[in-house]
Design an enzyme around this catalytic site. Structure first.
Site, PDB file in Angstrom:
ATOM      1  N   ARG A 185       0.116  14.955  13.000  1.00  0.00           N
ATOM      2  CA  ARG A 185       0.506  14.670  11.665  1.00  0.00           C
ATOM      3  C   ARG A 185       0.683  15.942  10.816  1.00  0.00           C
ATOM      4  O   ARG A 185       0.135  15.923   9.729  1.00  0.00           O
ATOM      5  CB  ARG A 185      -0.172  13.448  10.970  1.00  0.00           C
ATOM      6  CG  ARG A 185      -0.116  12.237  11.785  1.00  0.00           C
ATOM      7  CD  ARG A 185      -0.862  11.111  10.849  1.00  0.00           C
ATOM      8  NE  ARG A 185       0.051  10.601   9.766  1.00  0.00           N
ATOM      9  CZ  ARG A 185      -0.289   9.568   9.205  1.00  0.00           C
ATOM     10  NH1 ARG A 185      -1.552   8.894   9.407  1.00  0.00           N
ATOM     11  NH2 ARG A 185       0.427   9.162   8.278  1.00  0.00           N
ATOM     12  N   LYS A 237       0.875  -1.223   0.085  1.00  0.00           N
ATOM     13  CA  LYS A 237      -0.003  -0.044  -0.006  1.00  0.00           C
ATOM     14  C   LYS A 237       0.963   1.170  -0.127  1.00  0.00           C
ATOM     15  O   LYS A 237       0.742   2.234  -0.843  1.00  0.00           O
ATOM     16  CB  LYS A 237      -0.913  -0.163   1.296  1.00  0.00           C
ATOM     17  CG  LYS A 237      -1.508   1.322   1.602  1.00  0.00           C
ATOM     18  CD  LYS A 237      -2.436   1.164   2.754  1.00  0.00           C
ATOM     19  CE  LYS A 237      -1.928   1.673   4.105  1.00  0.00           C
ATOM     20  NZ  LYS A 237      -1.480   3.226   4.064  1.00  0.00           N
ATOM     21  N   ASN A 238       1.982   1.345   0.941  1.00  0.00           N
ATOM     22  CA  ASN A 238       2.525   2.451   1.220  1.00  0.00           C
ATOM     23  C   ASN A 238       3.594   2.593   0.157  1.00  0.00           C
ATOM     24  O   ASN A 238       4.239   3.867  -0.173  1.00  0.00           O
ATOM     25  CB  ASN A 238       3.309   2.569   2.411  1.00  0.00           C
ATOM     26  CG  ASN A 238       2.346   2.665   3.534  1.00  0.00           C
ATOM     27  OD1 ASN A 238       1.048   3.002   3.319  1.00  0.00           O
ATOM     28  ND2 ASN A 238       2.642   2.688   4.883  1.00  0.00           N
ATOM     29  N   ASP A 286       4.109   0.889  11.985  1.00  0.00           N
ATOM     30  CA  ASP A 286       2.828   0.149  11.437  1.00  0.00           C
ATOM     31  C   ASP A 286       2.932  -1.129  11.752  1.00  0.00           C
ATOM     32  O   ASP A 286       1.983  -1.715  11.162  1.00  0.00           O
ATOM     33  CB  ASP A 286       3.058   0.324   9.867  1.00  0.00           C
ATOM     34  CG  ASP A 286       2.878   1.829   9.225  1.00  0.00           C
ATOM     35  OD1 ASP A 286       2.655   2.604  10.017  1.00  0.00           O
ATOM     36  OD2 ASP A 286       3.164   2.063   8.178  1.00  0.00           O
ATOM     37  N   CYS A 316      -5.161  12.963  12.343  1.00  0.00           N
ATOM     38  CA  CYS A 316      -5.934  11.706  12.174  1.00  0.00           C
ATOM     39  C   CYS A 316      -5.888  11.058  13.560  1.00  0.00           C
ATOM     40  O   CYS A 316      -5.026  11.462  14.554  1.00  0.00           O
ATOM     41  CB  CYS A 316      -5.272  11.011  11.231  1.00  0.00           C
ATOM     42  SG  CYS A 316      -3.939   9.964  11.391  1.00  0.00           S
ATOM     43  N   ARG A 368      -8.950  -0.382   4.186  1.00  0.00           N
ATOM     44  CA  ARG A 368      -8.203   0.734   3.652  1.00  0.00           C
ATOM     45  C   ARG A 368      -6.749   0.121   3.124  1.00  0.00           C
ATOM     46  O   ARG A 368      -6.480   0.499   2.096  1.00  0.00           O
ATOM     47  CB  ARG A 368      -7.593   1.854   4.606  1.00  0.00           C
ATOM     48  CG  ARG A 368      -8.699   2.949   4.978  1.00  0.00           C
ATOM     49  CD  ARG A 368      -7.838   4.075   5.786  1.00  0.00           C
ATOM     50  NE  ARG A 368      -6.547   4.312   5.034  1.00  0.00           N
ATOM     51  CZ  ARG A 368      -5.449   4.595   6.186  1.00  0.00           C
ATOM     52  NH1 ARG A 368      -5.688   4.722   7.348  1.00  0.00           N
ATOM     53  NH2 ARG A 368      -4.347   5.034   5.650  1.00  0.00           N
TER      54      ARG A 368
END
Ligand SMILES: CC(=O)N[C@H]1[C@@H](OP(=O)(O)OP(=O)(O)OC[C@H]2O[C@@H](n3ccc(=O)[nH]c3=O)[C@H](O)[C@@H]2O)O[C@H](CO)[C@@H](O)[C@@H]1O
Ligand SMILES: C=C(OP(=O)(O)O)C(=O)O
Length: 420
Positions: free
Chosen positions: A123, A22-23, A307, A118, A399
């Site tokens: 952030r 994803k990243n 993460d 968030c 997500r």
């Protein structure tokens, strides 16, 4: 809203295919803004964040085609017709801020909504903005939007990042590919996804050296061209399923996974009594004995990734002895703790550290997902718990993880998705 119902106590055995990261994929899609020619990406994960990024690029005027018909290969191309990234998309997905550098470099101006905070922290994006200002951008903030202008183009400079921010490195990197002259990014982030972005940009004709080091050197070029590039495997998905295998006492082959990207996670798992072995095309993971408590601290790569913190904490909640987990990247990334405690874990938070006293077993409970990785930590706990766990707000999970219930169920987990 979907929920997961999990009945724990079944060891995971079999193969799980690790998808594209994803990243990385999100940034590679954004790189499509840097050329009017076609950029074709393979191994794109089929997750909600990618769909959001497609929408963002399409509203900038690009055409995103699903070449494979299953979302796994996308082509991005066309002219930019709109340089504004609106609040309704940016507020949904923070990675949207990454269009700022490419839009500015290609079009000489951009208006991008400020992402705001968030669930895991405030952030800010000050490092992104300062870095672009160093390349000559004029930046103003108005009505919740960043307005950036560089009518005569950007100019290469030496930029020293005060913190090795992943997003600031990526924004600057993309902008610098089209700047006049040489840009040096000192204290650049070294996450493998940055190496993937550099690989893709170089395939598009950029001139970047220093992959994997803290200093990236970018020699600006007149324009980039189309290319075809394969997204790297998702190291966080790989580490996540490793924790799931370990907590259930099972054994998994994580197909496509690469131990070398996992860095400190492999060492931490080893200390906890979990073995990860690189085989041809897969990582094999299994427990070597009882789980043992371990102390970890999250850090920029190659340190232990933030993460992976929540998933590893779920594992430690049933390890022998005490563990300490210190979160140094985000100020509010312990929201899984009260939920894990509802399942019988014994975890206390003191500032940026959590002390985990291992318990013999967890018990199923209704729990609530609060962010992407926290959601999976509750699945990991649910897979080991006695009885039924009902995880609500599964949209957080969707997500960033593809086909979670299918991947787990085919390895023996009792998990089903229920839609209300
Ligand atoms: C889409 C994506 O790739 N997200 C990842 C990326 O997020 P992201 O790129 O947002 O993470 P950063 O490395 O930029 O942020 C790390 C820390 O720096 C702070 N900071 C960052 C930028 C800035 O301008 N000012 C500032 O203060 C942040 O608030 C945070 O506390 O890297 C994080 C750290 O590995 C991961 O957890 C995220 O999964
Ligand atoms: C925090 C994450 O993503 P994002 O930066 O998109 O919020 C994540 O992938 O765990």
């Amino acid at each position: 809203m979907d929920r997961f119902i999990i009945h724990g106590g079944h060891p995971l055995r079999g193969d799980i295919v690790i998808g594209g990261a994803k990243n990385s994929a999100l940034k590679l899609l954004v790189a499509g803004l840097l050329t009017p020619e076609k950029l074709v990406l393979d191994n794109v994960p089929r997750i909600a964040d990618i769909r959001t990024m497609r929408r963002l690029l399409e509203q900038h005027g690009l055409t995103v085609e699903d070449i494979s018909g299953d979302g796994g290969t996308l082509s991005i191309g066309g002219e930019i017709t709109n340089t504004e990234a609106p609040y309704n998309i940016v507020s949904k997905m923070r990675a949207s801020i990454l269009v700022l550098g490419p839009l500015l470099a290609r079009c000489g101006e951009a208006r991008v909504s400020l992402p705001g905070g968030c669930a895991i922290g405030t952030r800010p994006v000050d490092l992104h903005l300062k870095a672009l200002e160093t390349l000559g951008a004029k930046i103003t903030l108005e009505n919740g939007y960043i307005h950036a202008e560089a009518p005569n183009g950007l100019k290469g400079e030496r930029v020293i990042l005060p913190f090795a921010s992943v997003g600031a490195t990526e924004n600057l990197l993309m902008a610098a590919t089209l700047a006049r002259g040489r840009t040096e990014i000192v204290n650049a982030a070294r996450e493998p996804e940055i190496g993937d972005l550099v690989g893709c940009l170089n395939a598009m004709g950029a001139r970047i050296t220093g992959i994997g080091t803290g200093k990236l050197v970018i020699d600006g070029v007149e324009g980039l061209h189309g290319a075809r590039y394969r997204v790297m495997p998702d190291r966080i998905e790989c580490g996540t399923y490793a924790c799931a295998a370990a907590i259930t006492g099972g054994e998994l082959r994580l197909v496509g996974g690469q131990v070398e990207h996992l860095g400190a996670v492999v060492r931490a798992l080893e200390e906890a009594g979990v073995e990860m072995v690189q085989e041809e095309g897969a990582v094999r993971v299994q427990r070597t004995g009882a789980l043992r408590g371990v102390d970890i601290m999250t850090e920029p790569y190659p340190g232990f990734p933030t993460d992976m913190q929540a998933q590893f904490m779920a594992l430690l909640s049933v390890a022998e002895g005490a563990s300490m987990v210190t979160e140094t990247i985000f100020e509010n990334r312990f929201m899984h703790v009260p939920e894990l405690n509802r399942m019988g874990a014994r975890i206390n938070v003191h500032g940026s550290s959590a002390i985990i006293r291992g318990v013999h077993s967890l018990s199923g409970a209704p729990v609530m997902a609060t962010d992407l990785r926290a959601s999976f930590s509750l699945i990991i706990a649910g897979l080991a718990a006695h009885g039924e766990t009902i995880l609500s707000r599964v949209y957080h999970l969707d997500r960033g993880y593809e086909a979670v219930e299918r991947k787990l169920a085919q390895c023996g987990a009792h998990i089903e998705r229920v839609s209300d």
